[in-house]
Design a protein around this motif. Structure first.
Motif, PDB file in Angstrom:
ATOM      1  N   GLY A 173       0.800  -1.212   0.000  1.00  0.00           N
ATOM      2  CA  GLY A 173       0.000   0.000   0.000  1.00  0.00           C
ATOM      3  C   GLY A 173       0.838   1.271   0.000  1.00  0.00           C
ATOM      4  O   GLY A 173       0.300   2.381  -0.079  1.00  0.00           O
ATOM      5  N   GLU A 174       2.149   1.116   0.099  1.00  0.00           N
ATOM      6  CA  GLU A 174       3.059   2.266   0.171  1.00  0.00           C
ATOM      7  C   GLU A 174       2.897   3.182  -1.043  1.00  0.00           C
ATOM      8  O   GLU A 174       2.730   2.703  -2.169  1.00  0.00           O
ATOM      9  CB  GLU A 174       4.495   1.728   0.227  1.00  0.00           C
ATOM     10  CG  GLU A 174       5.572   2.770   0.223  1.00  0.00           C
ATOM     11  CD  GLU A 174       6.963   2.132   0.028  1.00  0.00           C
ATOM     12  OE1 GLU A 174       7.925   2.886   0.009  1.00  0.00           O
ATOM     13  OE2 GLU A 174       7.050   0.905  -0.117  1.00  0.00           O
ATOM     14  N   VAL A 175       2.961   4.485  -0.792  1.00  0.00           N
ATOM     15  CA  VAL A 175       2.952   5.461  -1.890  1.00  0.00           C
ATOM     16  C   VAL A 175       4.324   5.434  -2.563  1.00  0.00           C
ATOM     17  O   VAL A 175       5.355   5.587  -1.909  1.00  0.00           O
ATOM     18  CB  VAL A 175       2.662   6.887  -1.372  1.00  0.00           C
ATOM     19  CG1 VAL A 175       2.757   7.898  -2.512  1.00  0.00           C
ATOM     20  CG2 VAL A 175       1.296   6.957  -0.713  1.00  0.00           C
ATOM     21  N   LEU A 176       4.326   5.257  -3.877  1.00  0.00           N
ATOM     22  CA  LEU A 176       5.587   5.223  -4.627  1.00  0.00           C
ATOM     23  C   LEU A 176       5.810   6.506  -5.404  1.00  0.00           C
ATOM     24  O   LEU A 176       6.944   6.806  -5.784  1.00  0.00           O
ATOM     25  CB  LEU A 176       5.590   4.035  -5.598  1.00  0.00           C
ATOM     26  CG  LEU A 176       5.400   2.656  -4.973  1.00  0.00           C
ATOM     27  CD1 LEU A 176       5.324   1.583  -6.043  1.00  0.00           C
ATOM     28  CD2 LEU A 176       6.526   2.352  -3.995  1.00  0.00           C
ATOM     29  N   ALA A 177       4.744   7.229  -5.698  1.00  0.00           N
ATOM     30  CA  ALA A 177       4.875   8.484  -6.442  1.00  0.00           C
ATOM     31  C   ALA A 177       3.710   9.395  -6.086  1.00  0.00           C
ATOM     32  O   ALA A 177       2.596   8.919  -5.872  1.00  0.00           O
ATOM     33  CB  ALA A 177       4.904   8.204  -7.947  1.00  0.00           C
ATOM     34  N   PRO A 178       3.975  10.708  -5.987  1.00  0.00           N
ATOM     35  CA  PRO A 178       2.910  11.662  -5.687  1.00  0.00           C
ATOM     36  C   PRO A 178       1.960  11.795  -6.874  1.00  0.00           C
ATOM     37  O   PRO A 178       2.261  11.260  -7.947  1.00  0.00           O
ATOM     38  CB  PRO A 178       3.705  12.957  -5.449  1.00  0.00           C
ATOM     39  CG  PRO A 178       4.953  12.808  -6.240  1.00  0.00           C
ATOM     40  CD  PRO A 178       5.262  11.326  -6.249  1.00  0.00           C
ATOM     41  N   PRO A 179       0.825  12.452  -6.718  1.00  0.00           N
ATOM     42  CA  PRO A 179       0.501  13.386  -5.644  1.00  0.00           C
ATOM     43  C   PRO A 179      -0.156  12.754  -4.419  1.00  0.00           C
ATOM     44  O   PRO A 179      -0.471  13.492  -3.477  1.00  0.00           O
ATOM     45  CB  PRO A 179      -0.461  14.362  -6.316  1.00  0.00           C
ATOM     46  CG  PRO A 179      -1.160  13.530  -7.344  1.00  0.00           C
ATOM     47  CD  PRO A 179      -0.125  12.570  -7.845  1.00  0.00           C
ATOM     48  N   ALA A 180      -0.367  11.461  -4.353  1.00  0.00           N
ATOM     49  CA  ALA A 180      -0.972  10.870  -3.158  1.00  0.00           C
ATOM     50  C   ALA A 180       0.012  10.965  -1.992  1.00  0.00           C
ATOM     51  O   ALA A 180       1.231  10.823  -2.182  1.00  0.00           O
ATOM     52  CB  ALA A 180      -1.338   9.411  -3.420  1.00  0.00           C
ATOM     53  N   ASN A 181      -0.511  11.228  -0.798  1.00  0.00           N
ATOM     54  CA  ASN A 181       0.311  11.265   0.409  1.00  0.00           C
ATOM     55  C   ASN A 181       0.049  10.063   1.299  1.00  0.00           C
ATOM     56  O   ASN A 181       0.937   9.611   2.011  1.00  0.00           O
ATOM     57  CB  ASN A 181      -0.021  12.523   1.240  1.00  0.00           C
ATOM     58  CG  ASN A 181       0.375  13.784   0.534  1.00  0.00           C
ATOM     59  OD1 ASN A 181       1.462  13.856  -0.019  1.00  0.00           O
ATOM     60  ND2 ASN A 181      -0.490  14.772   0.549  1.00  0.00           N
ATOM     61  N   SER A 182      -1.188   9.585   1.277  1.00  0.00           N
ATOM     62  CA  SER A 182      -1.575   8.521   2.200  1.00  0.00           C
ATOM     63  C   SER A 182      -1.482   7.165   1.527  1.00  0.00           C
ATOM     64  O   SER A 182      -1.871   7.023   0.362  1.00  0.00           O
ATOM     65  CB  SER A 182      -3.014   8.732   2.663  1.00  0.00           C
ATOM     66  OG  SER A 182      -3.141   9.987   3.251  1.00  0.00           O
ATOM     67  N   PRO A 183      -1.008   6.156   2.260  1.00  0.00           N
ATOM     68  CA  PRO A 183      -0.915   4.820   1.691  1.00  0.00           C
ATOM     69  C   PRO A 183      -2.295   4.229   1.408  1.00  0.00           C
ATOM     70  O   PRO A 183      -3.309   4.664   1.951  1.00  0.00           O
ATOM     71  CB  PRO A 183      -0.186   4.017   2.755  1.00  0.00           C
ATOM     72  CG  PRO A 183      -0.373   4.785   4.021  1.00  0.00           C
ATOM     73  CD  PRO A 183      -0.541   6.208   3.650  1.00  0.00           C
ATOM     74  N   LEU A 184      -2.278   3.247   0.561  1.00  0.00           N
ATOM     75  CA  LEU A 184      -3.485   2.524   0.190  1.00  0.00           C
ATOM     76  C   LEU A 184      -3.703   1.411   1.204  1.00  0.00           C
ATOM     77  O   LEU A 184      -2.742   0.750   1.610  1.00  0.00           O
ATOM     78  CB  LEU A 184      -3.231   1.925  -1.191  1.00  0.00           C
ATOM     79  CG  LEU A 184      -4.359   1.622  -2.142  1.00  0.00           C
ATOM     80  CD1 LEU A 184      -5.238   2.846  -2.363  1.00  0.00           C
ATOM     81  CD2 LEU A 184      -3.763   1.144  -3.464  1.00  0.00           C
ATOM     82  N   LYS A 185      -4.946   1.193   1.597  1.00  0.00           N
ATOM     83  CA  LYS A 185      -5.227   0.063   2.495  1.00  0.00           C
ATOM     84  C   LYS A 185      -5.124  -1.225   1.686  1.00  0.00           C
ATOM     85  O   LYS A 185      -5.642  -1.296   0.574  1.00  0.00           O
ATOM     86  CB  LYS A 185      -6.627   0.210   3.089  1.00  0.00           C
ATOM     87  CG  LYS A 185      -6.981  -0.902   4.061  1.00  0.00           C
ATOM     88  CD  LYS A 185      -8.252  -0.577   4.815  1.00  0.00           C
ATOM     89  CE  LYS A 185      -8.722  -1.727   5.687  1.00  0.00           C
ATOM     90  NZ  LYS A 185      -7.697  -2.377   6.485  1.00  0.00           N
TER      91      LYS A 185
END
Ligand code: FES
Length: 102
Positions: free
Chosen positions: A75-87
């Motif tokens: 679920g880790e963010v690998l590239a923006p613009p997202a800041n929050s990890p994925l469940k």
């Protein structure tokens, strides 16, 4: 309490493909990555686009809206613009059935 719920059959999702399911009111995507089934939240944490419309490359999903990338296993963010990890959700198989822990 979290329980495993049957969502699909292994044959429903070809290698390298993903599908979206509604499970207990949640939108969940299951991806088949080299025979490993990974389940994650189907809604991008950036601005709520449906990730099933994105691009899957191994364990990386790229959101089609603004290009955020997530690891489909952690679920880790690998590239923006997202800041929050994925469940992400635990998946188990029983015969041909795919069960997701929700
Ligand atoms: S909604 Fe997914 S990157 Fe913006």
């Amino acid at each position: 309490m979290a329980t495993f719920i049957k969502v699909a059959s292994q044959n429903d999702i070809a290698d390298g493909k993903m599908k979206e399911f509604r499970v207990e009111g949640k939108t969940i995507v299951i991806a088949n990555t080299d025979g490993e089934f990974l389940a994650f939240d189907g809604i991008c944490t950036h601005a709520h686009c449906a990730l099933v419309g994105g691009y899957l490359d191994g364990q990386t999903i790229t959101c089609y809206c603004h290009g955020a990338q997530f690891n489909t296993k952690t679920g880790e963010v690998l590239a923006p613009p997202a800041n929050s990890p994925l469940k992400v959700y635990n998946v188990k198989t029983e015969g041909e059935d795919l069960l997701v822990e929700v």
